[in-house]
Design an enzyme around this catalytic site. Structure first.
Site, PDB file in Angstrom:
ATOM      1  N   SER A   1       0.838  -1.195   0.000  1.00 12.88           N
ATOM      2  CA  SER A   1       0.000   0.000   0.000  1.00 12.88           C
ATOM      3  C   SER A   1       0.878   1.253   0.000  1.00 12.88           C
ATOM      4  CB  SER A   1      -0.903  -0.028   1.230  1.00 12.88           C
ATOM      5  OG  SER A   1      -1.664   1.136   1.236  1.00 12.88           O
ATOM      6  N   GLY A   2       0.605   2.144  -0.922  1.00 14.00           N
ATOM      7  CA  GLY A   2       1.365   3.390  -0.998  1.00 14.00           C
ATOM      8  C   GLY A   2       2.609   3.284  -1.853  1.00 14.00           C
TER       9      GLY A   2
ATOM     10  N   THR B   1      -1.520   2.596  -8.083  1.00 13.67           N
ATOM     11  CA  THR B   1      -2.619   3.279  -8.753  1.00 13.67           C
ATOM     12  C   THR B   1      -2.072   4.377  -9.669  1.00 13.67           C
ATOM     13  OG1 THR B   1      -3.987   2.781  -6.876  1.00 13.67           O
ATOM     14  CG2 THR B   1      -4.786   4.479  -8.351  1.00 13.67           C
TER      15      THR B   1
ATOM     16  N   ASN C   1      -1.248   5.609   3.104  1.00 13.80           N
ATOM     17  CA  ASN C   1      -1.419   6.238   1.789  1.00 13.80           C
ATOM     18  C   ASN C   1      -2.630   7.163   1.853  1.00 13.80           C
ATOM     19  OD1 ASN C   1      -1.751   6.876  -0.868  1.00 13.80           O
ATOM     20  ND2 ASN C   1      -1.851   4.758  -1.618  1.00 13.80           N
TER      21      ASN C   1
ATOM     22  N   SER D   1      -5.438   5.634  -0.661  1.00 11.84           N
ATOM     23  CA  SER D   1      -5.277   4.189  -0.754  1.00 11.84           C
ATOM     24  C   SER D   1      -6.499   3.549  -1.405  1.00 11.84           C
ATOM     25  CB  SER D   1      -5.091   3.636   0.657  1.00 11.84           C
ATOM     26  OG  SER D   1      -4.872   2.262   0.572  1.00 11.84           O
ATOM     27  N   SER D   2      -6.224   2.676  -2.364  1.00 13.01           N
ATOM     28  CA  SER D   2      -7.342   1.984  -3.027  1.00 13.01           C
ATOM     29  C   SER D   2      -7.879   0.959  -2.036  1.00 13.01           C
ATOM     30  CB  SER D   2      -6.853   1.261  -4.279  1.00 13.01           C
ATOM     31  OG  SER D   2      -5.998   2.092  -5.019  1.00 13.01           O
TER      32      SER D   2
ATOM     33  N   GLY E   1      -2.248  -3.588  -2.198  1.00 13.32           N
ATOM     34  CA  GLY E   1      -0.965  -4.214  -1.884  1.00 13.32           C
ATOM     35  C   GLY E   1      -1.006  -4.897  -0.530  1.00 13.32           C
TER      36      GLY E   1
ATOM     37  N   GLU F   1      -0.686  -5.781   3.170  1.00 17.39           N
ATOM     38  CA  GLU F   1      -0.920  -4.862   4.296  1.00 17.39           C
ATOM     39  C   GLU F   1      -0.579  -5.520   5.626  1.00 17.39           C
ATOM     40  OE1 GLU F   1      -4.943  -3.497   4.009  1.00 17.39           O
ATOM     41  OE2 GLU F   1      -4.427  -1.995   2.496  1.00 17.39           O
TER      42      GLU F   1
HETATM   43  N1  LIG Z   1       5.095   8.171 -10.050  1.00 15.38           N
HETATM   44  C1  LIG Z   1       4.779   8.952  -9.023  1.00 15.38           C
HETATM   45  N2  LIG Z   1       5.087  10.244  -9.048  1.00 15.38           N
HETATM   46  C2  LIG Z   1       4.771  11.034  -8.012  1.00 15.38           C
HETATM   47  N3  LIG Z   1       4.130  10.628  -6.916  1.00 15.38           N
HETATM   48  C3  LIG Z   1       3.787   9.339  -6.850  1.00 15.38           C
HETATM   49  C4  LIG Z   1       4.089   8.431  -7.896  1.00 15.38           C
HETATM   50  N4  LIG Z   1       3.627   7.225  -7.551  1.00 15.38           N
HETATM   51  C5  LIG Z   1       3.051   7.378  -6.321  1.00 15.38           C
HETATM   52  N5  LIG Z   1       3.134   8.633  -5.915  1.00 15.38           N
HETATM   53  C6  LIG Z   1       2.643   9.182  -4.639  1.00 15.38           C
HETATM   54  O1  LIG Z   1       2.372   8.107  -3.790  1.00 15.38           O
HETATM   55  C7  LIG Z   1       1.012   8.105  -3.407  1.00 15.38           C
HETATM   56  C8  LIG Z   1       0.513   6.702  -3.293  1.00 15.38           C
HETATM   57  O2  LIG Z   1       0.491   6.094  -4.518  1.00 15.38           O
HETATM   58  P1  LIG Z   1      -0.661   5.112  -4.950  1.00 15.38           P
HETATM   59  O3  LIG Z   1      -1.959   5.601  -4.530  1.00 15.38           O
HETATM   60  O4  LIG Z   1      -0.465   4.828  -6.377  1.00 15.38           O
HETATM   61  O5  LIG Z   1      -0.289   3.851  -4.116  1.00 15.38           O
HETATM   62  P2  LIG Z   1      -0.913   2.408  -4.219  1.00 15.38           P
HETATM   63  O6  LIG Z   1       0.218   1.485  -4.457  1.00 15.38           O
HETATM   64  O7  LIG Z   1      -2.013   2.386  -5.182  1.00 15.38           O
HETATM   65  O8  LIG Z   1      -1.434   2.148  -2.796  1.00 15.38           O
HETATM   66  P3  LIG Z   1      -2.736   1.374  -2.307  1.00 15.38           P
HETATM   67  O9  LIG Z   1      -2.421  -0.059  -2.338  1.00 15.38           O
HETATM   68  O10 LIG Z   1      -2.912   1.867  -0.944  1.00 15.38           O
HETATM   69  O11 LIG Z   1      -3.822   1.762  -3.190  1.00 15.38           O
HETATM   70  C9  LIG Z   1       0.309   8.909  -4.461  1.00 15.38           C
HETATM   71  O12 LIG Z   1      -0.828   9.511  -3.939  1.00 15.38           O
HETATM   72  C10 LIG Z   1       1.359   9.923  -4.837  1.00 15.38           C
HETATM   73  O13 LIG Z   1       1.349  10.997  -3.951  1.00 15.38           O
HETATM   74 MG   LIG Z   2      -3.951   2.203  -5.096  1.00 15.08          MG
END
Ligand SMILES: Nc1ncnc2c1ncn2[C@@H]1O[C@H](COP(=O)(O)OP(=O)(O)OP(=O)(O)O)[C@@H](O)[C@H]1O
Ligand SMILES: [Mg+2]
Length: 1053
Positions: free
Chosen positions: A104-105, A109, A156, A159-160, A386, A388
């Site tokens: 997560s994070g 996404t 996050n 977070s999805s 992801g 957790e």
């Molecule tokens: N390529 C990137 N460039 C800039 N910031 C990023 C990038 N990837 C992620 N982030 C930052 O990290 C945060 C978390 O990313 P994201 O929501 O994609 O995580 P996730 O893997 O989908 O987590 P979850 O499993 O909780 O959904 C985003 O809100 C953003 O602020």
């Molecule tokens: Mg996500």
């Protein structure tokens, strides 16, 4: 292997590491992160580290750099993997998928959104509106799904809280034509309760912060977040999200996607209902629970378009059917609270699923006909929660972590296990690389009868009160010996685990302690039927549609629904099967620290992730392995044009030999291995070079095919033309032959015919025989003439010749040529013409014969002429084969003028009835007379004179009388002007014209009326050259004769 990057940024591909070891891997990962290079390849896998800051690497320019490029041509990037997946899909019509994993994070996404953006940017070059619409929908749907499915967690801010798998469908040209979204297990417990520091789903905050005053009023809501029990935990949290702004973006997106206004309104009503539900309080009056704040109930009833008492009843009672009786059973306070919360969670989950369904309705591929549009291919993008590990891990974490185990298993299957197995199967020398296979943990969770889910389902199915602790007990007894399972009871010394509450699973990604509290309830996921009926009976059709099962009557016995864990397990198995059927591409996301800091690279945290993601093993397999493999037959099919040994077909004993030959010819033998059925290529560069060579050859092949085809076409055309010409030739022969046969048939026996075939009609000849026909007719006419001439007595022949000559000369020019009568010629000697005078003429003629020694008399006749005083005088002309004599009949035919015949240059006559004749002489002393016959009167003798003279001169010379005369000037125009057409007979070629001179004479035969003009040319110096045109002269004379007209005009140049 990635290029284009200097080594100061570390190694762009982990495969290039000097030694495959964790320290070196981490050092490289760290160096690249610190240098702002967040992506690194492991072959075709992209490792991505969350930068926690926005980077300028996703713009149009970068997209252009990656578009259509091979993976290793550019520095590592998400776009490279997206392009590779897209190319594989387009080139080989293969369904592909991009699996994005990480905790997560870690940035899954975000990565999925950049991938979607890239695909949208590189497709639809022809800007088709429909494709643009689909792309827009796909992109817009993201923000709606995030509003309702994402929440701020401790890890996050966005977070999805659901799993998402999106299929994008492409047509044969590679343009997106639709899509489908599958959602997995929404963490709905978040609706009613959140951990400290976390929030509920964004949608609630967006509504309260972004909704207009008026809207909130209509929903009976107030802006303050802390007024609502369900969300007040996270009310004060600061987050990077601007809820108010997002509200508008989401509302717009819903509109763009195609949600109807009443649907959008219902969405807000549902959110408001949930917020109000959370504020409901139950009090107990004796044994009876009551709703403390009854006003809220009526608000809920209003929002759900139903009746207050029905809402109240659903909240306080549940209807139970016992046999045929239906009784309302009152809830305890605890049950009422449970029912309320279950209701809130259920309507939120229903809302979320309904949104996904609506989006799917809109973006699904419509009217696709594979026979018309070709194969429809798919790129799937999986962005699922992801791994957790929270302080308190419950049922949801259990499911989420199980899901990650499944995906890891897929990765192992495809990247590590299958790969190595294939090398062994194909007989490629291979040293096995060890990796941790997590199948054992997957089995621990999902195995039938023995797995945790099965045990949980068993517990839920037990009648009577089953507690979570009893479930833990069942786990202990059934899984006590499992290496990846433990609990306090099984390991009393482990103080981290609480008795009767916790169990631990050793996941591939680390140990996770789960608290069993709530497992049973969450798995049963009970929602009292009364709520379903309440919603179904709503007068809001959108709501009613969301709850079709509310239709069931109370007494209807339904099958026990599948439990939440089983539903999730089934959906995961289906998902993994789906992914396994596609060509997978991986993005492995790593979270550099827990502080969301762009500077910190937490070695320990990262190493842990690298470990559990199996990245090092991935590098090892990759380094030892091959980037590409293909069955010999398919390989040949694609690249055989590169070598003359294999193009168009090889004659080697097997495809394998042919492939070897091809590879050796290209010099790639060091970079490949030959398996039993497949060729293995180590580096992508080799494959790329093969592709390039192929592309070059394709051009030549296309040209070659065009050449052959054009040749074939030309040959076919040539053959057809040749055949047509043969047919034409035979047909012409046939036509000619039949014409000749026909002529022969018609003219058969022509000798015996009385008219020698004059009456026989000539058949129409074919075009080619027109000239032949003319010649044939000429021959025939000559033959017929000869036959006719044979019948003419020899004495008549000179006369006939003269008549023919006259006819040739004057035919069509003069009406009467006198052909019907016998031509006497010597009229002065013939008695009827001159009974009185012939006596005197004959001796003169004889005297002249003696003197001038002529042989034949050609013509003689009385004439009249007009002298210069316009006086008419009688004269006679006498033409012998030597001279032309002008005589005076009144003086016994005394010769007045003798013109040697060789001095005559021409003769002009008119086309009128007059008998005017001009004898042109070399010395330009033309003799102009009018023939005059007494007996019979006015017998026309012009024809005879012309015939006799022309015949005579013809026999002496070979000039053409006709053309000379006609071309000299245009008698036709004269004819139009004056009514006179002049015929010229030139005995000798005409002299060149210097100018026109004219003489005027009165008509000697008819002196009463018109004038006769003779215009002549002359070299004679004493004559004045005339400056007037012939037309002008005629005009003058027309005027002079006062409308009498001109009867004859004689002209010559
Ligand atoms: N390529 C990137 N460039 C800039 N910031 C990023 C990038 N990837 C992620 N982030 C930052 O990290 C945060 C978390 O990313 P994201 O929501 O994609 O995580 P996730 O893997 O989908 O987590 P979850 O499993 O909780 O959904 C985003 O809100 C953003 O602020
Ligand atoms: Mg996500």
């Amino acid at each position: 292997m990635a290029e284009q990057e200097s080594l100061e940024f570390g190694k762009a591909d982990f495969v290039l590491m000097d030694t495959v070891s964790m320290p070196e891997f981490m050092a490289n990962l760290r160096l690249r992160f610190e240098k702002g290079r967040i992506y690194t390849f492991i072959g075709e896998v992209v490792v991505s580290v969350n930068p926690y800051k926005s980077l300028n690497i996703y713009g149009r320019e970068t997209i252009e750099q990656y578009k259509g490029r091979e993976l290793y041509e550019r520095p590592p990037h998400l776009f490279a993997i997206a392009d590779a997946a897209y190319k594989a899909m387009k080139r080989r019509s293969k369904d592909t998928c991009i699996v994005i994993s990480g905790e997560s994070g870690a940035g899954k996404t975000e990565a999925s959104k950049y991938i979607m953006q890239y695909i949208a940017a590189i497709t639809n070059p022809s800007q088709r509106a429909e494709i643009e619409r689909v792309k827009n929908m796909l992109l817009k749907s993201n923000c709606v799904l995030e509003a309702f499915g994402n929440a701020k967690t401790n890890r996050n801010d966005n977070s999805s809280r659901f799993g998402k798998y999106m299929d994008i469908n492409f047509d044969f040209k590679g343009d997106p034509i639709g899509g489908h979204i599958s959602n997995y297990l929404l963490e709905k417990s978040r609706v009613i309760v959140q951990q400290p520091g976390e929030r509920s789903f964004h949608s609630f905050y967006q509504l309260l912060q972004g909704g207009s005053e008026q809207m909130l009023r209509s929903l009976h809501l107030q802006k303050s977040l802390s007024s609502y029990n369900y969300i007040h935990v996270g009310a004060q949290l600061k987050s990077s999200i601007n809820d108010a702004a997002e509200f508008k973006v989401v509302a717009d997106a819903m509109k763009v996607i195609g949600f109807k206004p009443e649907e959008i309104q219902t969405v807000y009503k549902i959110l408001a209902t949930i917020l109000h539900l959370g504020n409901l309080k139950f009090v107990v009056d004796g044994d009876t629970p009551l709703i403390e704040n009854g006003k809220v109930v009526s608000i809920i009833a209003e929002l759900l378009s139903t009746k207050t008492d029905m809402v109240e009843k659903a909240l306080l009672y549940r209807t139970v059917a016992t046999g045929r009786d239906i009784i309302d059973k009152q809830h305890t306070e605890q049950e009422a609270c449970y029912g309320r919360d279950a209701f809130a969670k259920a309507i939120y989950e229903r809302l979320f699923c309904w949104i996904v369904t609506r989006i799917n309705d809109i973006i699904e591929v419509k009217n696709y006909d594979t026979t018309v549009h070709g194969k429809n291919t798919v790129i799937g993008v999986l962005d699922i929660y992801g791994f957790e590990i929270f302080d308190n891990n419950s049922f949801e974490q259990f499911c989420i972590n199980y899901c990650n185990e499944k995906l890891q298993q897929l990765f192992i299957q495809l990247v590590l296990k299958q790969e190595q197995e294939e090398y062994q199967r194909e007989g490629i020398p291979w040293k096995h690389i060890d990796y941790f296979n997590n199948q054992i943990i997957v089995d621990l969770v999902e195995q039938q009868h023995k797995g945790i889910i099965a045990i949980l389902d068993d517990a839920c199915m037990n009648v009577g009160k089953v507690t979570d602790a009893m479930f833990l007990e069942a786990l202990n007894s059934k899984l006590g010996k499992h290496g990846h399972f433990s609990s306090r009871k099984l390991c009393a010394s482990d103080k981290m685990l609480e008795f009767d509450r916790d169990f631990r699973i050793r996941h591939y990604a680390g140990d996770v302690v789960y608290s069993v509290i709530g497992f049973i309830d969450k798995n049963k996921d009970t929602l009292f039927q009364d709520f379903k009926r309440l919603m179904y009976n709503s007068s809001n059709p959108v709501l009613k549609n969301m709850w079709p099962e509310g239709k069931l009557s109370i007494t209807e016995v339904t099958k026990r629904p599948l439990t939440a864990a089983t539903l999730f397990k089934n959906s995961m198995i289906a998902l993994v099967d789906n992914l396994a059927s596609k060509e997978p591409y991986y993005v492995r996301c790593i979270k550099p620290n827990d502080k969301k800091s762009p500077q910190v690279f937490d070695d320990e945290r990262c190493r842990h992730q690298v470990e559990y993601l199996g990245l090092l093993e991935n590098v090892r397999v990759r380094r030892a392995g091959f980037a590409f493999r293909q069955a010999y037959e398919k390989f040949l099919h694609r690249y055989k044009m590169i070598s003359e040994f294999t193009w168009p077909n090889h004659d080697l004993p097997s495809d394998k030999e042919a492939v070897k030959k091809l590879i050796e010819q290209c010099g790639f033998q060091e970079d490949v291995a030959y398996g039993k059925t497949k060729i293995f290529i180590r580096t992508p560069r080799t494959l790329f070079t093969l592709e390039e060579l192929r592309a070059q050859m394709l051009l030549r092949i296309v040209l070659f095919l065009q050449k052959v085809w054009r040749g074939t076409l030309a040959r076919m055309r040539y053959k057809r033309t040749k055949a047509a010409l043969t047919i034409i030739r035979y047909y012409r022969h046939y036509k000619v032959k039949s014409y000749i046969h026909e002529v022969a048939r018609r003219f058969h026996g022509v000798r015996t015919m009385r008219d020698h075939g004059k009456h026989v009609k000539w058949p129409t000849p074919p075009k080619v025989l027109r000239r032949f026909e003319e010649a044939l007719q000429a021959i025939f006419n000559r033959w017929r003439a000869s036959q006719l001439i044979k019948t003419i007595p020899a004495s008549d022949l000179p006369q006939v010749r003269a008549k023919v000559a006259a006819m040739e000369m004057l035919k069509g020019q003069r009406a009467d040529l006198g052909l019907q009568r016998a031509w006497e010629g010597n009229y002065l000697a013939s008695k009827p013409d001159t009974p009185q005078t012939s006596g005197t003429f004959v001796p003169v003629a004889n005297e002249l014969k003696r003197k001038d020694k002529y042989m034949n008399v050609l013509f003689s006749c009385h004439v009249r002429k007009v002298n210069r005083f316009s006086k008419v005088e009688d004269r006679a002309i006498f033409v012998t084969d030597r001279h032309l004599y002008k005589m005076d009949p009144t003086k016994q035919y005394k010769v007045m003028k003798t013109i040697p015949l060789y001095n005559l240059t021409g003769l002009s006559v008119s086309n009128g009835k007059d008998q005017l004749v001009v004898f042109h002489t070399k010395d330009n002393k033309d003799l102009i007379v009018c023939l005059f016959s007494k007996q019979p009167t006015h017998e026309n003798r012009i024809g005879e004179l012309v015939g006799v003279l022309v015949n005579h001169f013809k026999r002496l010379t070979d000039w053409d009388t006709r053309t000379g005369g006609r071309e000299a000037f245009s008698p036709a125009r004269w004819g139009e002007e004056s009514g006179a057409v002049v015929v010229h007979c030139f005995f000798y070629p005409a002299t060149p014209t210097r100018g026109l001179h004219f003489k005027e004479k009165l008509c000697p035969c008819d002196p009463g009326v018109p004038s006769v003009i003779a215009i002549c040319s002359s070299f004679s110096p004493q004559r004045k050259p005339c400056t007037r045109t012939v037309e002008q002269i005629l005009e003058v004379h027309k005027a002079k004769s006062r409308g009498g007209g001109i009867r004859g005009a004689l002209c010559w140049p």
